[in-house]
Design a protein around this motif. Sequence first.
Motif, PDB file in Angstrom:
ATOM      1  N   ASP A 195      -4.876  23.722  -8.636  1.00 13.64           N
ATOM      2  CA  ASP A 195      -3.864  24.151  -7.680  1.00 13.64           C
ATOM      3  C   ASP A 195      -2.767  23.115  -7.492  1.00 13.64           C
ATOM      4  N   ILE A 196      -3.012  21.886  -7.936  1.00 13.04           N
ATOM      5  CA  ILE A 196      -2.009  20.827  -7.824  1.00 13.04           C
ATOM      6  C   ILE A 196      -0.915  21.063  -8.866  1.00 13.04           C
ATOM      7  N   SER A 197       0.337  20.948  -8.418  1.00 16.98           N
ATOM      8  CA  SER A 197       1.468  21.220  -9.315  1.00 16.98           C
ATOM      9  C   SER A 197       1.754  20.080 -10.272  1.00 16.98           C
ATOM     10  N   GLY A 198       1.275  18.908  -9.967  1.00 16.24           N
ATOM     11  CA  GLY A 198       1.519  17.762 -10.834  1.00 16.24           C
ATOM     12  C   GLY A 198       1.358  16.472 -10.062  1.00 16.24           C
ATOM     13  N   GLY A 199       1.591  15.337 -10.782  1.00 14.98           N
ATOM     14  CA  GLY A 199       1.454  14.050 -10.142  1.00 14.98           C
ATOM     15  C   GLY A 199       0.092  13.431 -10.409  1.00 14.98           C
ATOM     16  N   ILE A 200      -0.217  12.377  -9.658  1.00 17.30           N
ATOM     17  CA  ILE A 200      -1.447  11.616  -9.910  1.00 17.30           C
ATOM     18  C   ILE A 200      -2.051  11.154  -8.596  1.00 17.30           C
ATOM     19  N   GLU A 201      -3.294  10.672  -8.709  1.00 13.44           N
ATOM     20  CA  GLU A 201      -3.958   9.914  -7.653  1.00 13.44           C
ATOM     21  C   GLU A 201      -4.404   8.596  -8.253  1.00 13.44           C
ATOM     22  N   ILE A 202      -4.184   7.498  -7.530  1.00 13.33           N
ATOM     23  CA  ILE A 202      -4.506   6.169  -8.030  1.00 13.33           C
ATOM     24  C   ILE A 202      -5.567   5.555  -7.125  1.00 13.33           C
ATOM     25  N   TYR A 203      -6.612   4.988  -7.743  1.00 19.04           N
ATOM     26  CA  TYR A 203      -7.705   4.369  -7.009  1.00 19.04           C
ATOM     27  C   TYR A 203      -7.829   2.906  -7.421  1.00 19.04           C
ATOM     28  N   ASN A 204      -8.284   2.079  -6.475  1.00 22.73           N
ATOM     29  CA  ASN A 204      -8.551   0.691  -6.847  1.00 22.73           C
ATOM     30  C   ASN A 204      -9.864   0.600  -7.609  1.00 22.73           C
ATOM     31  N   GLY A 205     -10.290  -0.610  -7.927  1.00 20.66           N
ATOM     32  CA  GLY A 205     -11.442  -0.792  -8.814  1.00 20.66           C
ATOM     33  C   GLY A 205     -12.715  -0.148  -8.320  1.00 20.66           C
ATOM     34  N   ASP A 206     -13.017  -0.267  -7.037  1.00 19.70           N
ATOM     35  CA  ASP A 206     -14.263   0.309  -6.524  1.00 19.70           C
ATOM     36  C   ASP A 206     -14.073   1.723  -5.971  1.00 19.70           C
ATOM     37  N   GLY A 207     -12.873   2.249  -6.071  1.00 21.42           N
ATOM     38  CA  GLY A 207     -12.610   3.624  -5.657  1.00 21.42           C
ATOM     39  C   GLY A 207     -12.548   3.851  -4.163  1.00 21.42           C
ATOM     40  N   LYS A 208     -12.513   2.765  -3.377  1.00 23.18           N
ATOM     41  CA  LYS A 208     -12.491   2.926  -1.926  1.00 23.18           C
ATOM     42  C   LYS A 208     -11.082   3.135  -1.378  1.00 23.18           C
ATOM     43  N   ILE A 209     -10.086   2.762  -2.151  1.00 24.57           N
ATOM     44  CA  ILE A 209      -8.711   2.902  -1.709  1.00 24.57           C
ATOM     45  C   ILE A 209      -7.995   3.862  -2.650  1.00 24.57           C
ATOM     46  N   LYS A 210      -7.275   4.811  -2.078  1.00 25.00           N
ATOM     47  CA  LYS A 210      -6.616   5.842  -2.884  1.00 25.00           C
ATOM     48  C   LYS A 210      -5.153   5.960  -2.490  1.00 25.00           C
ATOM     49  N   VAL A 211      -4.310   6.103  -3.489  1.00 23.67           N
ATOM     50  CA  VAL A 211      -2.912   6.455  -3.282  1.00 23.67           C
ATOM     51  C   VAL A 211      -2.706   7.853  -3.844  1.00 23.67           C
TER      52      VAL A 211
END
Length: 245
Positions: A195-211
Amino acid sequence: MALSDADVQKQIKHMMAFIEQEANEKAEEIDAKAEEEFNIEKGRLVQTQRLKIMEYYEKKEKQIEQQKKIQMSNLMNQARLKVLKARDDMISEMLNEARQRLANVAKDPARYQTLLDGLVLQVSNHLGFHICFTRLMVKDKGFYQLLEPKVTIRCRKQDVQLLQACIQKNIPIYKAAVKNNLEVRIDQDNFLSPDISGGIEIYNGDGKIKVSNTLESRLDLLAQQMMPEIRVALFGANPNRKFMD
């Protein structure tokens, strides 16, 4: 000389007439006084009752006026709420239409590739790590800051190749700018929702922080930042607003 019976009777009649006249005059005087007192008391009672009636209706008039003001205030509040709801509905419809148009962005490969470059390299100070830049232009004093040596990027399944090309293109530029290494991994086990039209999600090394840099999240952020301007453009400036900060 003794009075005769006729003279006595005559005097008695004369005295009786005098007494009767005096009595009639006294009765008339009493009647006149009683009538005057009656009229005075009647006038007093009428005036008292008239004042009471006037006071009663003045009180009623004030109550009706107060009820009228309350009713008008309620109607104005209801109308104001309807206007605000209509405005919010219009803005929601506009944003929904904008979200529907987001799907067209990814249909232009060149444009979408450039957009991915910016999303991958965008500054994210509020999450405590930076893997991006702000306009590589001297006048803008662009810079890189890196607090995380490893990041994971999640994208749509159909965007993997575009994202790989984006990473190959931009990571060397990043390393040259910050003089530091950065390991980037594309998560190919967990793709973004279809359902997402595009773009990304970014995570730090341990996956606890998301952009979240999906097109939808960027639209929501932009809408939030520009909401005052959007309202002015759609509905005009608010005449009751005193402060613009």
